[in-house]
Design an enzyme around this catalytic site. Structure first.
Site, short mmCIF file in Angstrom:
data_model
loop_
_atom_site.label_atom_id
_atom_site.label_comp_id
_atom_site.label_asym_id
_atom_site.label_seq_id
_atom_site.Cartn_x
_atom_site.Cartn_y
_atom_site.Cartn_z
N SER A 61 0.85 -1.30 -0.07
CA SER A 61 0.10 -0.06 -0.08
C SER A 61 0.75 1.17 0.11
CB SER A 61 -0.94 0.04 1.17
OG SER A 61 -1.94 -0.72 1.12
N LYS A 64 0.67 3.40 -2.76
CA LYS A 64 -0.61 4.48 -3.05
C LYS A 64 -0.14 5.68 -3.04
CE LYS A 64 -3.65 0.69 -1.21
NZ LYS A 64 -4.50 0.14 -0.03
N TYR A 188 -3.61 -2.55 -10.44
CA TYR A 188 -3.47 -2.30 -8.86
C TYR A 188 -2.65 -3.54 -8.26
CZ TYR A 188 -5.00 -2.47 -3.93
OH TYR A 188 -4.87 -2.39 -2.61
N TYR A 240 -4.77 3.75 8.03
CA TYR A 240 -6.35 3.08 7.95
C TYR A 240 -6.87 3.54 9.33
CZ TYR A 240 -3.81 0.99 4.23
OH TYR A 240 -3.04 0.90 3.27
N VAL A 258 1.13 -3.83 3.65
CA VAL A 258 1.20 -5.08 4.42
C VAL A 258 2.36 -5.73 4.29
CG1 VAL A 258 -1.31 -5.69 4.81
CG2 VAL A 258 -0.35 -6.16 2.59
O1 DON Z 1 -5.04 -4.82 -1.61
C1 DON Z 1 -4.41 -5.46 -0.78
O2 DON Z 1 -4.72 -5.95 0.33
C2 DON Z 1 -2.74 -5.41 -0.70
N1 DON Z 1 -2.13 -5.23 -2.07
C3 DON Z 1 -2.36 -3.83 -0.05
C4 DON Z 1 -3.10 -3.57 1.34
C5 DON Z 1 -2.19 -2.98 2.18
O3 DON Z 1 -0.79 -3.01 1.89
C6 DON Z 1 -2.78 -2.56 3.37
N2 DON Z 1 -1.65 -1.87 4.29
N3 DON Z 1 -1.29 -2.01 5.45
#
Ligand code: DON
Length: 306
Positions: A61, A64, A188, A240, A258
């Site tokens: 993420s 982003k 994405y 978040y 993540v």
């Molecule tokens: O879309 C997802 O769930 C992952 N590619 C990215 C989510 C993420 O990194 C949330 N971060 N803490």
């Protein structure tokens, strides 16, 4: 600075509770949780690191921040007709608010928001072209042509991404997607699968430290106003439903992923990247947050004061 980072490294390596690696993306579940790295990049060109700061990890993420920057460059304020700019107070992959708010994601950093942002920057192009553009931008920011995408991570997420597919189709049902959902999702997942080291990531964040100018390369990336606004979104939404806790403990604009990385910005002072794969229950790096907490205590860099 080196002594501070060495202390942080020693403290983090001694921790026994290191959180849980993300297991909903199988390829991330394989990463060794014992790793820790931190890099601090200063506007004067100095870069300090401790731990495995050249090891590549999945930025997830954190990407982003880069796609939002591209979207603002292409669409300007029209981005805000696609996504809001308020904290969600919900998990990163939540679908709950979308129904109440007519398919418009609260902010560009929750999954739904980031999917809407990448749909916005595609502008009729094929996923391959958009991905090329994202990668080129990240390479330009970090001044490093070697940055690439971990195809295994992207495929791993493609085959397990039902939740993101649900978010994207839900937005499409409100007429909010301009491109085929599978193309947007593919783009994405690949943007999330960009691999970087802490050293590369800290350098890529430099433009947010000095009013939009990357002082390492001398290049203006965005206006001062835009850098300030991106920082404010990172502060309010970058972790978040853990954004309040992160502001309380660290007090810096930050964006987590993540994969266990966090990019944090101390405006005027430093760009900081930390990585430790174990996550807290919200999905933010456990030791990464602790390390940043320790760093601001030692440097006084919190934007809220000493
Ligand atoms: O879309 C997802 O769930 C992952 N590619 C990215 C989510 C993420 O990194 C949330 N971060 N803490």
């Amino acid at each position: 600075m080196q002594a501070i980072l060495d202390d942080i490294y020693t403290t983090m390596m001694s921790r026994t509770d290191r959180g849980q690696v993300a297991n909903y993306i199988p390829q991330l579940a394989c990463v060794n949780p014992d790793q820790f790295a931190i890099t601090v990049a200063l506007p004067d060109g100095q870069v300090f690191s401790a731990g495995c700061a050249e090891t590549l990890f999945s930025i997830q993420s954190i990407s982003k921040v880069f796609t939002l920057t591209i979207a603002l460059g292409k669409l300007g304020d029209a981005v805000w007709s696609r996504v809001g700019r308020e904290p969600s107070g919900d998990p990163f992959n939540s679908i709950v608010q979308l129904e109440h708010e007519n398919g418009k994601p609260r902010n560009p950093f929750i999954n739904a928001g980031a999917i809407a942002v990448v749909d916005a920057i595609m502008m009729g192009h094929q996923p391959r072209e958009t991905l090329g553009e994202i990668l080129q931008f990240v390479r330009f920011l970090a001044n490093d042509e070697s940055i690439g995408i971990d195809e295994k991570v992207a495929q791993s997420e493609l085959t397990t991404g039902d939740r993101n597919a649900a978010l994207a189709h839900f937005m499409a049902a409100y007429g909010r997607m301009k491109h085929p959902v599978d193309q947007v999702l593919g783009t994405y997942f690949h943007q999330c699968a960009i691999s970087m080291s802490c050293q590369q990531l800290a350098k890529a964040g430099m433009f947010l430290v000095s009013d939009g100018v990357n002082k390492h390369t001398g290049v203006r990336v965005v206006s001062a106003q835009r850098a300030r606004r991106i920082n404010s979104l990172m502060l309010m939404c970058g972790h978040y439903d853990g954004s309040g806790e992160f502001a309380f403990r660290v007090g810096l604009p930050g964006k987590s992923g993540v994969g266990g990385g966090i990019l944090a910005v101390a405006p005027g002072k430093a760009s900081i990247a930390v990585w430790s794969p174990g996550l807290d229950r919200i999905g933010n790096s456990k030791l990464g947050t602790e390390a940043l907490e320790m760093l601001v205590q030692r440097t006084g860099w919190s934007i809220f004061g000493h």
